[in-house]
Design a protein around this motif. Structure first.
Motif, PDB file in Angstrom:
ATOM      1  N   GLY A   1      68.885 -25.781  30.873  1.00 37.60           N
ATOM      2  CA  GLY A   1      69.037 -26.391  29.568  1.00 37.60           C
ATOM      3  C   GLY A   1      68.602 -25.518  28.403  1.00 37.60           C
ATOM      4  O   GLY A   1      68.706 -25.923  27.254  1.00 37.60           O
TER       5      GLY A   1
ATOM      6  N   LYS B   1      78.135 -25.640  33.974  1.00 41.21           N
ATOM      7  CA  LYS B   1      76.699 -25.880  33.925  1.00 41.21           C
ATOM      8  C   LYS B   1      75.997 -24.808  33.108  1.00 41.21           C
ATOM      9  O   LYS B   1      74.981 -25.038  32.491  1.00 41.21           O
ATOM     10  CB  LYS B   1      76.132 -25.866  35.352  1.00 41.21           C
ATOM     11  CG  LYS B   1      75.942 -27.253  35.901  1.00 41.21           C
ATOM     12  CD  LYS B   1      75.279 -27.196  37.235  1.00 41.21           C
ATOM     13  CE  LYS B   1      76.259 -26.727  38.293  1.00 41.21           C
ATOM     14  NZ  LYS B   1      75.639 -26.592  39.608  1.00 41.21           N
TER      15      LYS B   1
ATOM     16  N   THR C   1      73.337 -28.256  24.061  1.00 37.91           N
ATOM     17  CA  THR C   1      72.464 -29.303  24.595  1.00 37.91           C
ATOM     18  C   THR C   1      72.878 -29.650  26.021  1.00 37.91           C
ATOM     19  O   THR C   1      74.056 -29.898  26.282  1.00 37.91           O
ATOM     20  CB  THR C   1      72.509 -30.575  23.729  1.00 37.91           C
ATOM     21  OG1 THR C   1      73.878 -30.883  23.462  1.00 37.91           O
ATOM     22  CG2 THR C   1      71.771 -30.393  22.424  1.00 37.91           C
ATOM     23  N   GLY C   2      71.899 -29.654  26.897  1.00 41.07           N
ATOM     24  CA  GLY C   2      72.163 -30.020  28.286  1.00 41.07           C
ATOM     25  C   GLY C   2      72.802 -28.928  29.100  1.00 41.07           C
ATOM     26  O   GLY C   2      73.221 -29.139  30.222  1.00 41.07           O
ATOM     27  N   ARG C   3      72.901 -27.727  28.557  1.00 39.18           N
ATOM     28  CA  ARG C   3      73.461 -26.616  29.332  1.00 39.18           C
ATOM     29  C   ARG C   3      72.538 -25.423  29.230  1.00 39.18           C
ATOM     30  O   ARG C   3      71.909 -25.208  28.203  1.00 39.18           O
ATOM     31  CB  ARG C   3      74.809 -26.194  28.761  1.00 39.18           C
ATOM     32  CG  ARG C   3      75.934 -27.081  29.162  1.00 39.18           C
ATOM     33  CD  ARG C   3      77.253 -26.384  28.940  1.00 39.18           C
ATOM     34  NE  ARG C   3      78.323 -27.300  29.291  1.00 39.18           N
ATOM     35  CZ  ARG C   3      78.863 -28.158  28.422  1.00 39.18           C
ATOM     36  NH1 ARG C   3      78.457 -28.176  27.179  1.00 39.18           N
ATOM     37  NH2 ARG C   3      79.806 -28.980  28.814  1.00 39.18           N
TER      38      ARG C   3
END
Lengths: 598, 602
Positions: B384, B513, B541-543
């Motif tokens: 992340g 991802k 965000t989130g990667r």
């Protein structure tokens, strides 16, 4: 060899005359060569027609049993000696006439290139490199074929067929008519089919090039293909193109598969008719068996001319079309004045005056430059602005790559339209956006504009362009080959090399059209210092979007939508121009610790 | 063809190279049904062709000249013969038409499969091969070289086979009619063959000389046209003209010398034909006098000899085609035999973990193993997080990305994703996990939608959803037909900024991802930049994200900054820490990051 049967495919008569004017010179120059060639060709045709007569004598003699072994040997010897003469004469006409077509090809090719060299940038917007390459290869080839083999085949076919038919009529008129019955069909078929073949073949070529283009764009982006794992996807798309290509090829094959079998069939049908009617005539005693055999031999001689008629018609038509294309090209006039340079004295410190200069590109309604008033004298002038604001156009006009209207651009107070283009160009060095280099050694590339430059001069220019150190690191230094088969240089190196090329000419004007964009900051400083030393007292116009560089010039002109928005020194512009200030902010201010720029 | 005389130097392959023939044969076997059919057609055509002179002879001897028979019988016999002749004529026509089409069918499909194999194979090769071969050369393999091979198939395997068959057939027919005259005629076989081979050799050299000169002319021409403004600006017109005319003169001389050769050979074959005729008349006539030959047979002999000399002329010209085709075939097979240095995992692990942690563990690598460009790099990207790679040209940033995507494998050390070495994944798995936005953009000649979807199978509404969520719909809305706008050649030309956006949309559509971004060095228009920046914020965000950054705004967005120089990591930390340290990073920033960017190395 004029074709009048299908006017729709042909330019009007007057146009035809004009077209042939392009090749007439070659025909006149080599008239003796052509004359001798055709005499040899006619002699060959005549001698060839005699051979069946000899065979007839032999066969008749055999049938009537009134010939001896000695007589047969004499006839054989006669054929042999005629054949020998034919062979020699054949060599003569081939060398003379086909050679002529090559001479003609060379003359047209050279003329084409001379013309291309004269043309201006507008011309090259209309004709791409691919177009011009096609003109010089495919079209020239078509013209050469028409004037060589086409000419020979036309004359040969005409003479041979007339004479052979004459001899056949002499043997038996009605039989001749019978035997010739299928022949016109052959000529018609070949003509129709080879026209269609040509069109289908054009489709194949189109598909071939789209396949090539697809492969090229895929392989060039191989990193992306792999990164996105689209190998299979691309392969399928390529396969689709490939299948289309196969289909088109099959369509060509269907026609090709018809042309030769039809020719053979028509020839054989004639033979069949001779066997059937001629046979009856021999049985009835109207003609001798010798006549019968001679007749067959003449018929063999006719197949080729009949095929040739269809073939030649297409060849000539294609040749004329190509000639037409070449003609359009070599008669296009450059938009710039073609004035002779009568040893005008060079000017030591030339200036440019732009007086309400307005410029439109072809087929554009918005002016690329609008009402520009500017004096450019000794000193370093920066030019900047957004993409499409007219920076490059300005450089191109100053370099006389595009035409300008009268009374708008003055070179040392003389209207540029009254001065020879090469005279003005001889005063300037130019570095373009895209550094164009040629497949040659580095030294030769630098010395492009000054072929007699010494090694010392070349190295000095390279040092000032900050490329010397890069060059000596290469395997052969200044002798290193660059370009297609040589060493690959980085974008920045290419740009600095292009700069060195302009510097070595040591001319009073230097135009740099964003020619340092790929040079990194540290090197850029070095380059700029070199320029300042070398170019003191000269007029330098430098297009850039880098504030660092612009801040070092004597003045900077900001263009907006083709007009001069601001014109001043760095500190003045910072106050006046919001564009300049925002560029400055983006490039300098964001860095919290950057020192305030002077 | 659009091949302007493309020619590669290098070695010459001999026609007798069996390995090449065997491989071509292997492709042929896949189409053996059509192929056998074509061979049968060949036999039939030859048979029907050779039957014609024989029928003529029958007609002459048995009916036309046989005065012992009564007139009606002679006429009936003649009619029957003529009918047979007619049948043969039609048969030859139909059969040879069929043969041409069938052969084209077989040949083209064989070439298609070779081309497809080669294309798929090329895409599997590692990048070293692409670096050491210019794209133009690889494209030539797929297009011109295959085309050359096809020429060989159609003119050699087919025509030579047909011609040979015909020559043999003629000789058999001659021997059946009259052995002595046939024996006399046989002396023309070695003479003609010898002459043909000699000529073929000479002609090949002439062809080669002409072609290489044409290549010179064309490359000179294309370079001159491309650089015409420079030539004009530097006053090079006269010199260029002289150089060109010299090349042109060289071409003329070579073509003239070819004409001399052809002018010698062609008349000689014709002469041989006439000599054969003279022989038949003299010796064959003698045989008739000795009553061992009939007039019909004499006529048949003349016809057969005409058929005999026909293929010889063509044969000699085909020799040079074979030569260049063999060279092409060898180049193609060589490329097909080249294997990728990147080995796929034999038993790929299943991608069970979804954290997206990325680790470089003591990685060393050089494109040339002797010149390392990555030296002992260790780096951990926690799930992340966003990491910016910063450094001057040649510091090794792009190379790290190349290693992560397994375009190359490191010489030492390893790269792990979620504790699994990336070599354990299949290439497809790996490259689906890692999404990259590279500086160059591949544009398919298709709609924008298919350019974004490519092979992911995502629906239109899914794409619209993604675009709306990231604010990228603003980019699409600007285009005349939105997602249905045709782009690429012949379609709408995208600006640099729009290309970047397209590239970014593609990656988002794949939902990776790990996100890798090689930021554009060239300035893009403000509007695109704004869209891109807001989309980036969303994408990060989130990667786990790794950015080769050129813009300060992007760098500041990163959680962690890694500064590289000379293939090593020399500093890392966040912006404030690094500025405070006043080291390399501080210097870079001062030197103006935005403009310091130069074109990335290969």
């Amino acid at each position: 060899m004029k074709e009048t049967n299908s006017p729709s495919h042909h330019p009007a008569n007057a146009r035809l005359k004009e077209l042939l004017g392009l090749v007439r010179h070659s025909f006149v120059t080599h008239r003796l060569r052509l004359l001798l060639g055709f005499i040899a060709l006619l002699a060959v045709d005549f001698l060839q027609l005699i051979i069946p007569r000899i065979i007839k004598h032999g066969v008749d003699g055999l049938a009537n049993a009134n010939i001896t072994q000695i007589g047969l040997m004499k006839l054989g010897g006669l054929i042999l000696s005629i054949a020998l003469v034919i062979a020699v004469l054949r060599f003569v006409w081939r060398y003379l006439i086909i050679g002529f077509s090559r001479l003609l090809e060379q003359a047209v090719r050279n003329r084409l290139f001379r013309h291309i060299l004269k043309m201006d940038a507008q011309f090259f917007e209309k004709y791409t490199t691919g177009d011009l390459m096609a003109h010089s290869s495919n079209d020239l080839n078509a013209v050469q074929m028409a004037c060589g083999m086409g000419l020979v085949a036309a004359v040969d076919a005409f003479v041979m067929s007339t004479a052979a038919i004459g001899f056949m009529v002499h043997i038996h008129g009605q039989l001749t008519l019978m035997a010739l019955l299928p022949m016109p069909f052959l000529a018609i078929f070949t003509r129709i089919l080879s026209g269609r073949l040509h069109r289908r073949f054009a489709t194949v070529q189109e598909q071939f090039s789209s396949m090539t283009e697809f492969a090229r764009s895929t392989l060039i982006s191989i990193r992306l293909i792999k990164a996105y794992t689209t190998e299979k996807f691309q392969t399928e798309r390529f396969g689709k193109l490939g299948r289309g290509y196969v289909q088109s090829n099959l369509r060509v094959a269907v026609i090709q598969g018809l042309i030769f079998p039809i020719a053979t069939m028509v020839g054989n049908l004639g033979m069949l008719l001779v066997l059937w009617f001629g046979g009856k005539l021999v049985i009835a005693g109207t003609i001798s068996i010798g006549d019968f055999v001679a007749f067959i031999t003449y018929l063999y001689m006719l197949v080729w001319p009949m095929m040739a008629i269809g073939w030649v018609t297409n060849l000539v038509q294609r040749g004329l079309t190509s000639l037409n294309r070449i003609h359009t090209l070599v008669t296009s006039k450059p938009a710039l004045p073609e004035l002779e340079n009568h040893n005008l004295a060079p000017i030591a410190h030339p200036t440019y005056s732009l007086r309400e200069l307005t410029f439109f590109y072809q087929n554009e309604t918005q002016p690329a430059l609008n009402d520009i008033r500017l004096e450019l004298g000794p000193g370093i002038h920066g030019v900047t602005g957004r993409t499409g604001c007219g920076k490059s156009t300005l450089c191109r006009l100053l370099a006389r790559l595009y035409p300008v209207m009268d009374g708008q651009l003055f070179f040392d107070n003389t209207d540029v339209n009254t001065l020879p283009v090469d005279y003005i160009r001889a005063h300037l060095g130019y570095v373009g956006q895209e550094p164009i280099l040629f497949s040659d050694t580095i030294a030769a590339n630098i010395a492009l504009g000054k072929p007699d430059a010494t090694q010392a001069e070349i190295e000095a220019a390279a040092r000032h362009a900050a490329i010397h150190n890069d060059i000596i690191e290469l395997s052969d230094g200044y002798g290193t080959l660059i370009g297609e088969r040589g060493v690959k240089l980085s974008g920045g190196q290419r740009q600095r090399l292009a700069l060195a090329r302009a510097l070595v000419c040591d001319r009073p004007l230097l135009i740099i059209d964003d020619g340092l964009s790929a040079v990194d900051v540290a090197t850029e400083h070095e380059v700029f210092n070199g320029l300042q030393q070398r170019l003191a007292g000269k007029t330098v116009i430098i297009v850039s979007n880098r504030i660092k560089l612009l801040s070092m010039t004597d003045r900077t002109i900001i263009l907006e939508e083709g007009r001069i928005a601001y014109d001043g020194r760095h500190d003045e512009l910072l106050k006046q121009s919001s564009l300049y200030r925002s560029m400055y902010d983006k490039q300098m201010r964001q860095t919290p610790i950057a020192e305030p720029v002077p | 063809m659009m091949n302007f005389g493309y020619d590669e130097g290098g070695h010459r392959v001999s026609i007798g190279d069996m390995r090449i023939w065997r491989r071509i044969a292997r492709y042929t076997f896949n189409r053996w049904v059509s192929f056998t059919f074509a061979v049968l057609l060949s036999l039939a055509v030859t048979g029907a062709t050779l039957a014609q002179p024989w029928l003529m002879q029958q007609g002459i001897d048995r009916y036309i000249t046989d005065i012992n028979l009564d007139a009606t019988a002679r006429l009936i016999g003649l009619s029957t013969t003529a009918l047979w002749y007619c049948i043969m004529v039609i048969a030859v026509f139909l059969l040879s038409f069929l043969q041409v089409v069938v052969l084209e069918y077989v040949g083209q499909w064989i070439m298609h499969s070779i081309r497809q194999d080669l294309f798929a194979h090329m895409l599997r090769l590692d990048l070293n091969i692409f670096n050491s071969n210019p794209t133009g050369r690889l494209v030539t393999r797929l297009t011109n070289d295959i085309q050359n091979m096809y020429e060989m198939f159609s003119s050699v395997m087919v025509t030579m086979f047909n011609d040979l068959l015909r020559l043999i057939g003629i000789l058999i027919a001659l021997y059946l009619m009259n052995v002595r005259l046939a024996l006399v005629m046989t002396i023309f076989v070695p003479i003609s063959l010898g002459l043909t081979i000699l000529f073929a050799r000479l002609a090949r050299d002439k062809f080669r000389a002409i072609r290489s000169q044409l290549v010179k002319i064309n490359s000179f021409l294309s370079e001159a046209i491309a650089g015409i403004s420079i030539l004009q600006l530097f006053g090079r017109e006269k010199r260029s003209r002289d150089e060109f005319e010299e090349l042109s003169e060289g071409y003329l001389q070579r073509t003239l010398s070819q004409i001399k050769l052809f002018g010698t050979f062609m008349p000689i074959t014709e002469f041989l034909g006439s000599a054969a005729m003279a022989m038949i008349l003299w010796y064959g006539g003698g045989e008739i006098l000795r009553e061992r030959l009939t007039i019909g047979e004499l006529v048949a002999f003349i016809s057969y000899m005409k058929l005999f000399f026909q293929p010889l002329r063509e044969l000699s010209q085909k020799y040079s085609i074979v030569q260049s085709a063999m060279a092409s075939a060898e180049r193609i097979f060589q490329l097909l035999d080249t294997t990728s240095a990147i080995h796929e995992a034999e038993q790929p692990v299943s991608t069970a973990s979804h954290r997206g942690e990325l680790v470089f563990d003591k990685v060393c690598f050089g494109y040339d193993p002797k010149k390392p460009v990555i030296k002992d790099v260790s780096l951990r990207l926690r799930p992340g997080r966003t990491v910016a790679l910063v450094g001057t040209t040649g510091s090794g940033k792009t190379t790290l990305v190349n290693l992560l995507l397994r375009f190359y494998d490191p010489q030492e050390g390893k790269i792990l994703i979620d504790d699994t070495p990336i070599t354990k994944f299949s290439l497809n798995q790996l490259r689906n996990m890692v999404g990259v936005v590279l500086q160059d953009v591949l544009i398919l000649q298709d709609t924008l939608l298919s350019n974004i979807v490519m092979d992911t199978g995502k629906s239109r509404s899914e794409i619209e959803q993604i675009l709306t969520n990231t604010g990228m719909h603003r980019f699409v809305d600007k285009l005349p037909q939105g997602l249905d706008t045709m782009i690429g050649e012949g379609g709408k030309e995208l600006s640099t900024g729009e290309k970047q956006l397209l590239s970014f949309a593609r990656v988002l559509c794949r939902d990776p991802k790990i996100l890798v971004l090689d930021e554009a060095t060239a300035a893009i228009d403000t509007e695109s930049e704004n869209i891109l920046e807001s989309a980036l914020a969303d994408a990060f965000t989130g990667r786990t994200s790794l950015i080769i950054a050129h813009r300060l705004s992007t760098i500041r967005r990163a959680d962690h900054i890694v500064v590289m120089a000379g293939g090593r990591i020399i500093e890392q930390g966040n912006h404030e820490e690094l500025i405070a340290a006043d080291g390399h990073y501080a210097q870079l920033v001062a030197m103006d990051l935005h403009n310091g960017a130069t074109t990335a190395p290969a």
